[in-house]
Design a protein around this motif. Structure first.
Motif, mmCIF file in Angstrom:
data_model
loop_
_atom_site.group_PDB
_atom_site.id
_atom_site.type_symbol
_atom_site.label_atom_id
_atom_site.label_comp_id
_atom_site.label_asym_id
_atom_site.label_seq_id
_atom_site.Cartn_x
_atom_site.Cartn_y
_atom_site.Cartn_z
ATOM 1 N N VAL A 637 15.513 42.395 42.655
ATOM 2 C CA VAL A 637 14.870 41.603 41.858
ATOM 3 C C VAL A 637 16.032 40.670 41.299
ATOM 4 C CG1 VAL A 637 13.780 41.759 39.684
ATOM 5 C CG2 VAL A 637 13.433 43.637 41.237
ATOM 6 N N GLY A 638 15.705 39.403 41.873
ATOM 7 C CA GLY A 638 16.580 38.123 41.375
ATOM 8 C C GLY A 638 18.005 38.284 42.184
ATOM 9 N N LYS A 639 18.990 37.583 41.694
ATOM 10 C CA LYS A 639 20.068 37.502 42.481
ATOM 11 C C LYS A 639 21.409 37.551 41.476
ATOM 12 C CE LYS A 639 18.160 34.446 46.239
ATOM 13 N NZ LYS A 639 18.538 33.168 47.139
ATOM 14 N N ILE A 640 22.632 37.732 42.121
ATOM 15 C CA ILE A 640 23.786 37.848 41.268
ATOM 16 C C ILE A 640 24.810 37.104 41.679
ATOM 17 C CG2 ILE A 640 23.226 40.182 40.449
ATOM 18 C CD1 ILE A 640 25.380 41.001 42.635
ATOM 19 N N VAL A 653 24.059 36.277 45.798
ATOM 20 C CA VAL A 653 23.542 37.139 46.554
ATOM 21 C C VAL A 653 22.339 37.967 46.045
ATOM 22 C CG1 VAL A 653 25.646 37.460 47.928
ATOM 23 C CG2 VAL A 653 25.199 39.128 46.113
ATOM 24 N N PRO A 654 21.333 38.639 46.829
ATOM 25 C CA PRO A 654 20.367 39.550 46.172
ATOM 26 C C PRO A 654 21.103 40.756 45.505
ATOM 27 C CG PRO A 654 19.868 39.021 48.466
ATOM 28 C CD PRO A 654 21.380 38.687 48.305
ATOM 29 N N ALA A 655 20.331 40.871 44.238
ATOM 30 C CA ALA A 655 20.732 41.913 43.233
ATOM 31 C C ALA A 655 20.496 43.218 44.049
ATOM 32 C CB ALA A 655 20.177 42.039 42.093
ATOM 33 N N PRO A 656 21.591 44.067 43.977
ATOM 34 C CA PRO A 656 21.604 45.444 44.732
ATOM 35 C C PRO A 656 20.818 46.485 44.045
ATOM 36 C CG PRO A 656 23.497 45.492 43.353
ATOM 37 C CD PRO A 656 23.223 44.108 43.400
ATOM 38 N N VAL A 657 20.183 47.253 45.246
ATOM 39 C CA VAL A 657 19.076 48.013 44.654
ATOM 40 C C VAL A 657 19.626 49.604 44.382
ATOM 41 C CG1 VAL A 657 17.025 49.624 45.552
ATOM 42 C CG2 VAL A 657 17.131 47.415 45.954
ATOM 43 N N SER A 658 19.402 50.178 43.332
ATOM 44 C CA SER A 658 19.906 51.438 42.912
ATOM 45 C C SER A 658 19.706 52.605 43.963
ATOM 46 C CB SER A 658 19.529 51.914 41.535
ATOM 47 O OG SER A 658 19.937 53.004 41.155
ATOM 48 N N ILE A 659 20.834 53.160 44.225
ATOM 49 C CA ILE A 659 20.680 54.449 45.185
ATOM 50 C C ILE A 659 20.388 55.492 44.170
ATOM 51 C CG2 ILE A 659 23.352 54.977 44.827
ATOM 52 C CD1 ILE A 659 20.936 55.021 47.918
ATOM 53 N N TRP A 660 20.564 55.636 42.918
ATOM 54 C CA TRP A 660 20.240 56.886 42.259
ATOM 55 C C TRP A 660 18.955 57.358 42.266
ATOM 56 C CZ3 TRP A 660 24.225 59.236 40.826
ATOM 57 C CH2 TRP A 660 25.728 58.686 40.539
ATOM 58 N N ARG A 661 18.014 56.638 42.608
ATOM 59 C CA ARG A 661 16.380 57.055 42.861
ATOM 60 C C ARG A 661 16.585 57.943 44.082
ATOM 61 N NH1 ARG A 661 13.845 53.498 44.476
ATOM 62 N NH2 ARG A 661 15.330 51.960 44.721
ATOM 63 N N THR A 662 17.102 57.615 45.165
ATOM 64 C CA THR A 662 17.152 58.221 46.336
ATOM 65 C C THR A 662 17.786 59.481 46.008
ATOM 66 O OG1 THR A 662 17.291 56.144 47.494
ATOM 67 C CG2 THR A 662 17.861 58.090 48.683
ATOM 68 N N TYR A 663 19.054 59.385 45.575
ATOM 69 C CA TYR A 663 19.807 60.632 45.090
ATOM 70 C C TYR A 663 18.918 61.668 44.253
ATOM 71 C CZ TYR A 663 24.357 58.455 46.514
ATOM 72 O OH TYR A 663 25.129 57.749 47.173
ATOM 73 N N PHE A 664 18.136 61.125 43.514
ATOM 74 C CA PHE A 664 17.457 62.071 42.473
ATOM 75 C C PHE A 664 16.415 62.788 43.369
ATOM 76 C CE2 PHE A 664 13.579 62.324 39.801
ATOM 77 C CZ PHE A 664 14.115 63.357 38.857
ATOM 78 N N VAL A 665 15.687 62.000 43.950
ATOM 79 C CA VAL A 665 14.527 62.484 45.150
ATOM 80 C C VAL A 665 15.059 63.740 46.046
ATOM 81 C CG1 VAL A 665 13.022 62.059 47.025
ATOM 82 C CG2 VAL A 665 13.100 60.602 45.007
ATOM 83 N N ALA A 666 16.624 63.273 46.411
ATOM 84 C CA ALA A 666 17.035 64.293 47.743
ATOM 85 C C ALA A 666 17.511 65.416 46.831
ATOM 86 C CB ALA A 666 18.413 63.619 48.094
ATOM 87 N N ASN A 667 17.908 65.267 45.456
ATOM 88 C CA ASN A 667 17.906 66.752 44.776
ATOM 89 C C ASN A 667 16.912 67.364 44.633
ATOM 90 O OD1 ASN A 667 21.152 67.241 43.653
ATOM 91 N ND2 ASN A 667 20.897 64.816 43.635
ATOM 92 N N GLU A 668 15.691 66.628 44.204
ATOM 93 C CA GLU A 668 14.540 67.497 44.015
ATOM 94 C C GLU A 668 14.123 68.100 45.282
ATOM 95 O OE1 GLU A 668 12.776 68.044 41.071
ATOM 96 O OE2 GLU A 668 14.453 67.137 40.216
ATOM 97 N N GLY A 788 5.068 48.315 42.900
ATOM 98 C CA GLY A 788 5.791 47.364 43.311
ATOM 99 C C GLY A 788 7.266 47.679 43.335
ATOM 100 N N HIS A 789 7.430 48.318 42.187
ATOM 101 C CA HIS A 789 9.159 48.493 41.923
ATOM 102 C C HIS A 789 9.382 49.628 41.254
ATOM 103 C CE1 HIS A 789 8.002 45.910 38.688
ATOM 104 N NE2 HIS A 789 9.026 46.435 38.026
ATOM 105 N N ALA A 790 10.437 50.371 41.030
ATOM 106 C CA ALA A 790 10.768 51.525 40.384
ATOM 107 C C ALA A 790 11.853 51.350 39.304
ATOM 108 C CB ALA A 790 10.768 52.778 40.937
ATOM 109 N N ASP A 791 12.618 50.553 39.592
ATOM 110 C CA ASP A 791 14.010 49.960 38.947
ATOM 111 C C ASP A 791 13.453 49.405 37.502
ATOM 112 O OD1 ASP A 791 15.970 51.438 40.254
ATOM 113 O OD2 ASP A 791 16.243 49.856 41.452
#
Length: 987
Positions: A637-640, A653-668, A788-791
């Motif tokens: 979402v947006g650029k930095i 450059v495009p704003a990075p997508v947070s990896i914490w959601r993936t970590y959270f689902v992986a832990n679940e 469409g998005h979760a962050d």
């Protein structure tokens, strides 16, 4: 009056009060002495419980409890016990009369014995007084007239002349046996020669011990000849008892005549006497010692003629007990009395009367064991008693009747062989009479001596067989199996012997075993078919058309699991069958298998457990090797603004997508890998509560009672392993199924549903999960967010959830306007090859170190592989790959039933709608049936080995925790490796 009474009472009380200080000054201890501690000049005073010296000219009596005058001294006073006075006799009258009160002179034919009294030679009687009682100055030795018509001889004490035995008179017309046979105090002509020659009076015991029996030397010949010549009932019984003492053994290969050989000879020579009660082996005037030994006779006795009584289990019916009675004889052959067999009549081990009588309650398997000191047997069984055992019953017209009970003596030898120790019943030689302890035949030289060897009935078992196929409570007559142990007397106070007494009930299990084999065969055939289908399904899902060695191994693994279920189902049904039908019957139709008959059942349980272990390991190995990947749908979402390394340029450059959601689902996902539908702690606690507290464990006893509470006074029956298994499996499965039903219908609906929550977490996190359990088959959880998005921040997240709850946005399903988020997927080989190609560089990290230049390369490879895999799978789900598309459809009913897809994907991948959440097959949650049966078998196997439910529950809990820890740890490693997530971020 009242005053006088008070004075009478006060006098002793006052004296006692005055003496209280004096009483307290004395100690209450005293030395412990017995008669054996006293010397020859002391006696044991029972008033002081101590040894006291006898008076002047006195010595202790034979029993040690009083005093007597020394030899040559006469009594002058006798007030009883030790209160006597003695005076020396004058030299002219050196002896003392038999009563001890007078001094007397012995005649020339008499001698003075060690006690100072006159003793006449053999054949004479001692005369010390006239017929009116006047003492003589000289004792006379009178000779008895041995000739007719008086035929007199001295009695055993030598006090008077009595008529000699009739055998002397008939043989010699006098009281002198002369050159004829003198034995046992009787006189016989030397006829018949065959009966009296080579008579064996030795008793042969175990370990090569031989005793020249004083009892046999005294009575064997006399009893045999008297029995043959005069048909004397007592002599015949005595001869039979001596045969029983020698274990009813017969050796036709020798010419010597032992007790049993003599009995057999007399039996054949007295054919003219006839038989008793129409029993051919019971000769009149002779004891019934043997059954006919013709081939097949034992089978008829044991398995052909039913006992004429219908037995029941419940107390409010008649015939719930075994009524044994015995005909009791002493060693000399005298009949003593009839006795009911109750308590310890046939049981050497001491116990309460209630527990001893429990042995004769019909249907109660009884076992009693103890260790007894030999000294107790010597003191209690100085007299040998012999028993003929019968069973009492009512005839058709209500008359009292008896049924003779056969005995299988394990020590009986026929021509040197222990014929009764084998299992071929037609070789058995059944007998009738038994004894418990023989302390008589092992005495040498003198019957007053301590026995050199004793023989003890150390093993007695009453076997009762149910008549098959009648269902009417009919049994065959019981058989008593008895085994004797020979003990050489060395130190009776230290020597011991183990004793056992048991009552065993058996039924013909041939039909039951055939039915079990049929059930196992039929279900095993179905298991083969089912395993073939699963193997075929596995071959389709891995995309391999060839039948090779891995295919055969896979089939065997599938078959092991299905065969384990087959064995478990059959053993569970068997245990439940015996539990219901044995405990619930009134008229006896079935009996429990004996411990020896349970071996086939135990082997089936062990096989079920071993195969279930193999199946569990197979499933765990499969779960720990699945491919899993989390598809992140989030877009930047947006650029930095970012500076370029090594220069001063700045670019956006495009704003990075947070990896914490993936970590959270992986832990679940990691956390739900080992969740179950049942609570293991509650499961174990509830099972123990029902078994030990409520008392269902008491139903496993081998008796007809169905009481949940048992007291130690009546609890004598051993536990049946089949019943114990049936109760344990029933309660474990019942508690487990109740928990599963409660979890699915109540807990997950109204409290918490961890699986559905995980799917919701995926949707909220905008992450989908693809799980490839096989090369071309797996599961897909569609977690793409409808927003469409979760962050986002909390406010927007809550707003999105509110819009979704009010149906103001699209539905979560993969297809438009659907809610199906879970699918089974059958991918094409092309997609799998592309997937493996993308992830191939990851395998380099596990190869030799030379393939990587530095650790940075490894991280770069992982990042590149992750991004490429995420993009590839996302494009595939979005139908963005023209030659790698998929379709969504429902499975056919046949496919659901057989668990196999009928059509392989060639051009397009197939997504099957899966509302049953079958992706849990790669979790504990989807394998609850396997885990429940495995825990049940583990619990039961430990209990069958240890016979302790608490110990079995503890070990079951330990194994659950150990396997759960290993599964969780290994699953976390596999998750980190497959999803390209650092394991340090997984909890």
């Amino acid at each position: 009056m009242a005053t006088g009474t008070l004075q009478l009472l006060w006098g002793p009380v006052a004296v006692l009060v005055l003496q209280l200080p004096l009483l307290h000054s004395y100690s209450s201890s005293l030395p412990f002495q017995t008669v054996q501690n006293c010397t020859k000049k002391q006696y044991f005073d029972i008033s002081s419980m101590a040894c006291v010296r006898c008076g002047a000219h006195q010595q202790t009596s034979n029993d040690g409890m009083s005093c007597v005058c020394l030899p040559g001294y006469q009594l002058t006073s006798n007030k009883g016990g030790p209160s006597i006075a003695c005076q020396k006799c004058p030299e002219i009258y050196p002896a003392v009369t038999q009563d001890g009160w007078s001094c007397i002179k012995c005649s020339s034919g008499a001698v003075i014995d060690n006690h100072g009294k006159c003793q006449c030679p053999t054949g004479h009687i001692l005369v010390e007084r006239t017929i009116t009682g006047i003492p003589l100055s000289e004792a006379l030795c009178e000779t008895c007239n041995t000739m007719g018509p008086s035929f007199s001889t001295p009695d055993l004490l030598g006090n008077r002349c009595i008529r000699c035995h009739e055998t002397f008179i008939k043989t010699t017309q006098s009281c002198d046996c002369q050159t004829n046979i003198l034995t046992g105090g009787l006189c016989f002509l030397a006829d018949p020669k065959r009966l009296i020659t080579s008579v064996v009076t030795n008793i042969f015991y175990a370990q090569g011990l031989t005793v020249l029996s004083a009892w046999f030397a005294t009575h064997l010949k006399a009893s045999a000849i008297t029995c043959l010549r005069f048909a004397n009932i007592t002599a015949c019984q005595a001869l039979g008892n001596m045969c029983v003492m020698t274990m009813n053994s017969i050796n036709l290969a020798t010419a010597s005549n032992d007790a049993c050989r003599l009995h057999q000879t007399i039996f054949k020579k007295t054919l003219n006497l006839g038989i008793t009660h129409s029993i051919s082996s019971w000769r009149k005037n002779l004891p019934w010692l043997y059954y006919d030994n013709h081939y097949g006779v034992v089978s008829k006795i044991v398995h052909e003629v039913p006992f004429p009584t219908t037995f029941h289990f419940k107390k409010f019916f008649q015939h719930t007990e075994l009524h044994f009675v015995i005909a009791k004889y002493n060693a000399r052959g005298y009949f003593l009395n009839w006795e009911k067999v109750t308590g310890g009549t046939l049981q050497l081990c001491p116990d309460t009367m209630t527990r001893l009588n429990s042995a004769y309650i019909f249907g109660t398997t009884y076992q009693q064991r103890c260790t007894l000191p030999v000294s107790k047997l010597l003191s209690k069984y100085g007299d040998v008693h012999f028993y003929d055992v019968y069973m009492f019953y009512k005839g058709k017209n209500g008359e009292d009747k008896l049924w003779a009970i056969a005995v299988r003596n394990l020590n009986l030898q026929y021509n040197g062989e222990f014929v009764n120790q084998g299992n071929r019943i037609n070789n058995w030689y059944l007998t009738r009479r038994i004894f418990l302890v023989d302390t008589l035949s092992g005495r040498e030289i003198n019957l007053e001596n301590q026995p050199k060897v004793i023989r003890v009935a150390s093993h007695i078992k009453i076997s009762i067989n149910l008549v098959p196929h009648t269902l009417q409570g009919k049994i065959f007559p019981p058989i008593i199996t008895i085994g004797y142990t020979d003990i050489k007397i060395q130190n009776p106070d230290l020597q011991t012997i183990s004793i056992s007494f048991s009552v065993e009930y058996k039924m013909d299990l041939l039909t039951a075993e055939q039915n079990t084999k049929i059930a196992l065969g039929f279900l095993s055939g179905l298991s083969v078919i089912y395993s073939v289908l699963k193997t075929a399904s596995w071959k389709r899902r891995i995309g391999s058309p060839m039948i090779d060695i891995p295919t055969v191994l896979k089939f065997l693994l599938f078959y092991a699991g299905d065969l384990a279920n087959t064995f478990f189902l059959v053993t569970f049904g068997t245990g439940l069958y015996w539990l219901i039908f044995f405990k619930g019957q009134h008229i006896v139709a079935v009996l429990l298998p004996t411990p020896s008959q349970e071996s086939h059942f135990i082997s089936c349980v062990a096989s079920a457990f071993a195969l279930k272990v193999l199946q569990l390991l197979h499933k765990l190995g499969h779960q720990l090797t699945v491919d899993i990947f989390f598809i992140d749908w989030e877009r930047p979402v947006g650029k930095i603004v970012k500076s370029v390394a090594g220069g001063g340029d700045i670019k956006t450059v495009p704003a990075p997508v947070s990896i914490w959601r993936t970590y959270f689902v992986a832990n679940e996902w990691s956390n739900i890998q080992t969740i179950r539908k049942i609570n293991p702690i509650f499961q174990i606690t509830a099972v123990l509560f029902f078994l030990e507290v409520v008392g269902f464990a008491n139903l496993a006893s081998m008796d007809p009672y169905s009481n949940l509470s048992r007291n130690t006074e009546s609890n004598v029956a051993p536990l049946s392993r089949i019943l114990r298994y049936g109760i344990a499996t029933s309660i474990w499965l019942a508690v487990g199924l109740i928990q599963i039903i409660f979890c699915r219908s109540i807990y997950e609906r109204f409290v918490e549903d961890r699986i559905s929550q995980f799917i919701d977490v995926c949707s909220i996190s905008n992450i989908s999960v693809i799980i490839l359990s096989h090369r071309c088959f797996g599961y897909y959880i569609h977690g793409r967010s409808v927003h469409g998005h979760a962050d986002t921040n909390m406010e927007e997240m809550n707003l999105n959830l509110k819009r979704e709850a009010e149906n103001l946005c699209g539905q979560r399903g993969l297809l438009p306007n659907t809610e199906t988020e879970t699918f089974q997927i059958f991918i094409t080989s092309k997609i799998r090859e592309q997937y493996d190609k993308i992830r191939e560089p990851l395998h380099w990290t596990n190869g030799p170190a030379r393939l990587l230049n530095c650790s940075g390369d490894s991280i770069e490879h992982r990042m590149k592989a992750y991004n490429t895999t995420n993009k590839f799978l996302g494009s595939f789900i979005d139908h963005a790959l023209r030659d790698m598309d998929y379709i969504v459809q429902d499975k056919l009913l046949v496919e659901r039933i057989i668990g196999m897809e009928l059509h392989e994907p060639i051009d397009k991948t197939v997504f099957y709608n899966d509302e049953n959440l079958s992706f849990t097959d790669v979790l504990y949650y989807g394998n609850e049936g396997t885990l429940l049966i495995f825990d049940t078998l583990f619990f039961c196997v430990v209990d069958l080995a240890a016979q302790n439910f608490v110990f079995a529950a503890f070990l079951t809990y330990v194994q659950q925790k150990v396997i759960q820890f290993i599964r969780h740890a290994a699953g976390r490693k596999n998750l980190a490796a497959k999803t390209l997530i650092d394991e340090r971020f997984l909890l």
